[in-house]
Enzyme design. Structure first.
Site, PDB file in Angstrom:
ATOM      1  CG  HIS A   1      -1.924  -1.123   1.216  1.00 24.27           C
ATOM      2  ND1 HIS A   1      -3.115  -1.098   0.526  1.00 24.27           N
ATOM      3  CD2 HIS A   1      -1.867  -2.336   1.825  1.00 24.27           C
ATOM      4  CE1 HIS A   1      -3.768  -2.247   0.711  1.00 24.27           C
ATOM      5  NE2 HIS A   1      -3.022  -3.009   1.490  1.00 24.27           N
TER       6      HIS A   1
ATOM      7  CG  ASN B   1      -7.780  -4.748   0.756  1.00 21.22           C
ATOM      8  OD1 ASN B   1      -7.025  -3.804   0.957  1.00 21.22           O
ATOM      9  ND2 ASN B   1      -7.432  -6.002   1.010  1.00 21.22           N
TER      10      ASN B   1
END
Length: 742
Positions: A93, A166
């Site tokens: 990320h 997510n």
């Protein structure tokens, strides 16, 4: 001008934003400085004003520059600080964007939780939301095929609550022990550090085959969910199973869901590929453009709840992160709304230093025995300490809005000054004792646990294919075709026959037709029979086509209007005004970015239109739709421009709505040259596979009050409805998009 609509002044946006009552923004303001303050004077970090920050102190004369002096503390500080500007980027990320906003509760969930943030409908909770890709470095592109992070920090009155999720409801692995492996396999291969931000390589697919538990997840990553049109147009999922505890002490299992009010939309693959090079910052710019224009992104917040007594009532284990909870069995209860309405003032301090931990929970919300969550609780805290230091929660963007008091002390970059003698408990002053439950203290649920100490997963955890089939079966025909194409692309980049042949074999455990199509594409042995029968079951809410907005809308859609000298001003002005009135963002595109005049308009009039961009400066990939007004001279010019023709063909190939009026109808028709696609030849409006044309238009044909509807007789109504559908998949399924070179 479209640019004026898109980039409204910050002051305008502030007027419709929460004011001083928003405690989080007020708190961050105490640590905020204005880099454009003309009254301020430049100083050192220790506060001394400087008269020169351009020249190092040196031995010099008017004629000669001599050696620089080490004694110059001002220069050494400036260089030293520059050398240390970077902190380690996130292992996963790393590339992200964030915004701030608020969470509003519409319906109290006090029947299942005592958490104030989910029970007090009078609250307005400040939030920070960070979007991200998973595999790429900070310098990678926004539009790559990847899972997207959707991490929300709620600054509640009881402390920070983080949902670190997510845009896909499941994950590759069941146990956090495997997390280093799945990330190592997905990252660039270690011998040559390629490919960046891609899973199209041997190691990733080798891992997928050797871990059957990843089967469900890789079907999602090969679907359209992995190439979202916008951060604002994707769902968010908590992924893991959490728990809720109500005032009666009753415990429920819960999943958290965020569904965008604009619907769930995606790119087509060629569009995503091109944008990665043409505009690698597309998603983060899109987020800023919308918020700056006052078109605040909104999501419905929902919960799926299972009473503790029903934990074992399902064929899957509800603690398994590779499984979703079908809505037919556990309905989503939408109880609130999340809105983003403010961009960060500085990227590093408010996005790069924004830190999340799955273990950040508040009273009324608890953890479960989900083995992936258990490991994430350790990992997230550890990685934030590694990146930001032990005092990372004292940074302004991470700091809770409620009082913080404990006996934690010292460490690098400590901000808090705690006076007094008591830095332990119990102490003779009876200072800062633990809170009682009645005072809002966190109470751990007294769960009964029985078992043996072993490395073992239960039987339900060992079933890996039912939900992969469920997901595939639930998709629409174009979405299924996109999965075939995605797997074909990914495995084509695997040069080890063992890898792609094994994966073709694995697909036989999901669907035989899928396996055969992919095997033929990638050069594997084409299977003749399924290794596992497809159960044929479907579930709602898995296909993106089921997640359209409640009412057709073109709000925030970017529409390119292509003109040249001698364009039809009536059509241009009419469509542009109607787009603006409907909340869309029109951009004028011309062969040049200098004044262009309409048909019959004198250049001495001082009027004309200055395009926002020229045809070579932008591409159709950066817009949701294109419109071409008529005009004899304008169309004659565009016909001679290969890039203008490419714009039309590319938009057609990417399934976007195309509008054309007057002489532009023949231009669009000839650009595509496809038998089977119909065009207007008189005053009637023709919508053929999302290509909406009208050969004859009048001033009254254009109106700002739009009633979008399929088959509408009015050009604007029909064209805007085509835009609202995001893509015209019938164009793809009939094979038309594959017939055009773009």
């Amino acid at each position: 001008m479209a640019s004026e609509i898109l980039y409204k002044a910050t002051e305008t946006v502030q007027k419709v934003m929460p004011g001083e009552h928003d405690v989080k923004f007020a708190q961050m303001a105490t640590s905020t400085k204005d880099s454009q303050d003309t009254k301020a004077r430049i100083t050192t970090d220790w506060g001394t004003k400087q008269i020169n920050t351009d020249d190092w102190l040196a031995v010099a004369t008017e004629d000669k520059v001599g050696p620089s002096l080490l004694e110059d503390g001002f220069a050494r500080e400036k260089i030293h600080r520059f050398d240390h500007e970077r902190i380690p980027e996130r292992v996963v990320h790393a590339r992200g964007a964030a915004a701030f906003g608020k969470f509003t509760l519409f319906e109290s969930a006090e029947d299942v939780t005592s958490a104030g943030v989910l029970t007090d409908t009078k609250r307005e909770t400040p939030v920070a939301l960070r979007f991200s890709t998973v595999l790429g470095s900070r310098g990678s592109a926004d539009s790559v095929r990847d899972v997207r992070g959707f991490a929300v920090k709620f600054y509640t009155e009881e402390g920070n609550w983080d949902i670190v999720g997510n845009n896909i409801p499941v994950f590759f692995i069941q146990d956090a022990m495997k997390f280093p492996d799945v990330i190592h396999a997905g990252k660039p291969e270690p011998d040559n550090e390629v490919p960046q931000a891609q899973t199209a390589h041997n190691n990733f697919w080798d891992f997928q085959y050797l871990h059957p538990e990843a089967t469900h997840m890789f079907m999602w990553t090969q679907s359209d969910r992995a190439i979202p049109r916008s951060y604002r147009m994707m769902q968010g999922f908590g992924v893991n199973t959490y728990t809720l505890l109500n005032a009666k002490g009753e415990r429920n299992f819960v999943k958290f869901i965020f569904t965008p009010e604009l619907g769930v939309h995606s790119f087509v693959w060629d569009e995503a590929l091109k944008l990665a090079g043409q505009d690698p910052d597309f998603h983060r710019k899109d987020l800023e453009e919308a918020i700056s224009a006052g078109a605040f992104p909104k999501w419905k917040f929902g919960i799926q709840v299972i009473p503790e007594a029903q934990e074992q009532d399902f064929e899957f284990d509800i603690l398994d992160a590779t499984k979703l909870w079908p809505e037919e069995l556990i309905p989503i209860r939408y109880i609130g709304q999340l809105e983003l309405n403010r961009m960060p003032d500085e990227y590093f301090t408010q996005v790069e230093q924004l830190a999340f931990c799955t273990s950040h929970i508040v009273p009324g919300i608890g953890l479960s025995d989900d083995p992936l969550l258990q490991g994430r609780n350790f990992s997230y805290q550890d990685t934030q300490v590694s990146r930001l230091g032990i005092n990372f929660e004292e940074l302004p963007v991470n700091k809770p809005i409620c009082p913080v008091m404990n006996n934690n002390r010292d460490g690098a970059m400590r901000h808090t000054i705690t006076k007094g003698k008591a830095n332990y408990w119990p102490n003779r002053f009876e200072a800062h004792p633990p809170a009682t439950a009645q005072e809002g203290g966190y109470v751990d649920y007294p769960e009964k646990v029985a078992g043996i100490k072993t490395r073992l997963k239960s039987k339900k955890f060992r079933e890996h294919f039912n939900q992969a089939q469920l997901f595939y079966n639930s998709l629409s025909p174009p979405e299924k075709a996109h999965i075939v194409a995605a797997l074909g692309f990914e495995l084509d980049h695997c040069d080890d026959p063992v890898v792609y042949k094994r994966m073709a074999d694995r697909l036989c455990e999901i669907d035989l037709d899928l396996a055969q199509h992919v095997a033929e594409l990638v050069g594997a042995d084409v299977p003749s029979e399924a290794k596992r029968p497809n159960h044929g079951k479907k579930a709602k809410g898995l296909s993106q086509l089921e997640l359209m907005p409640a009412e057709p809308t073109i709000a925030t859609r970017r529409v390119a209007i292509i003109i040249a000298e001698g364009y039809d001003a009536i059509a241009y002005n009419g469509v542009k005004a109607a787009l603006t009135a409907s909340g869309a963002v029109p951009f004028t595109i011309g062969p040049k970015r200098s004044t262009i005049f309409a048909a019959g308009e004198s250049k001495s009039s001082g009027k004309g239109v200055v395009p926002d961009h020229h045809l070579e400066g932008m591409r159709s990939t950066m817009f949701d739709s294109i419109f071409v007004p008529g005009g004899v001279d304008a169309i004659a010019t565009l016909r001679k421009n290969g890039r203008a023709l490419h714009w039309v063909r590319e938009a057609f190939g990417h399934l976007k709505a195309i509008g054309a009026t007057g002489e532009a109808v023949a231009f669009v028709r000839d650009a595509c040259q496809l038998p089977g696609v119909s065009f207007s030849s008189s005053g009637e409006v023709v919508d053929s596979y999302g290509v909406v044309t009208a050969s004859q238009v009048h001033p009254e044909s254009f109106k700002e009050a739009v009633k979008m509807a399929k088959g509408a007789k009015d050009f604007v109504d029909s064209y805007f409805f085509a835009i609202s559908q995001h893509k015209n998949f019938d164009r793809e399924m009939e094979g038309f998009s594959a017939m055009v070179a773009y």
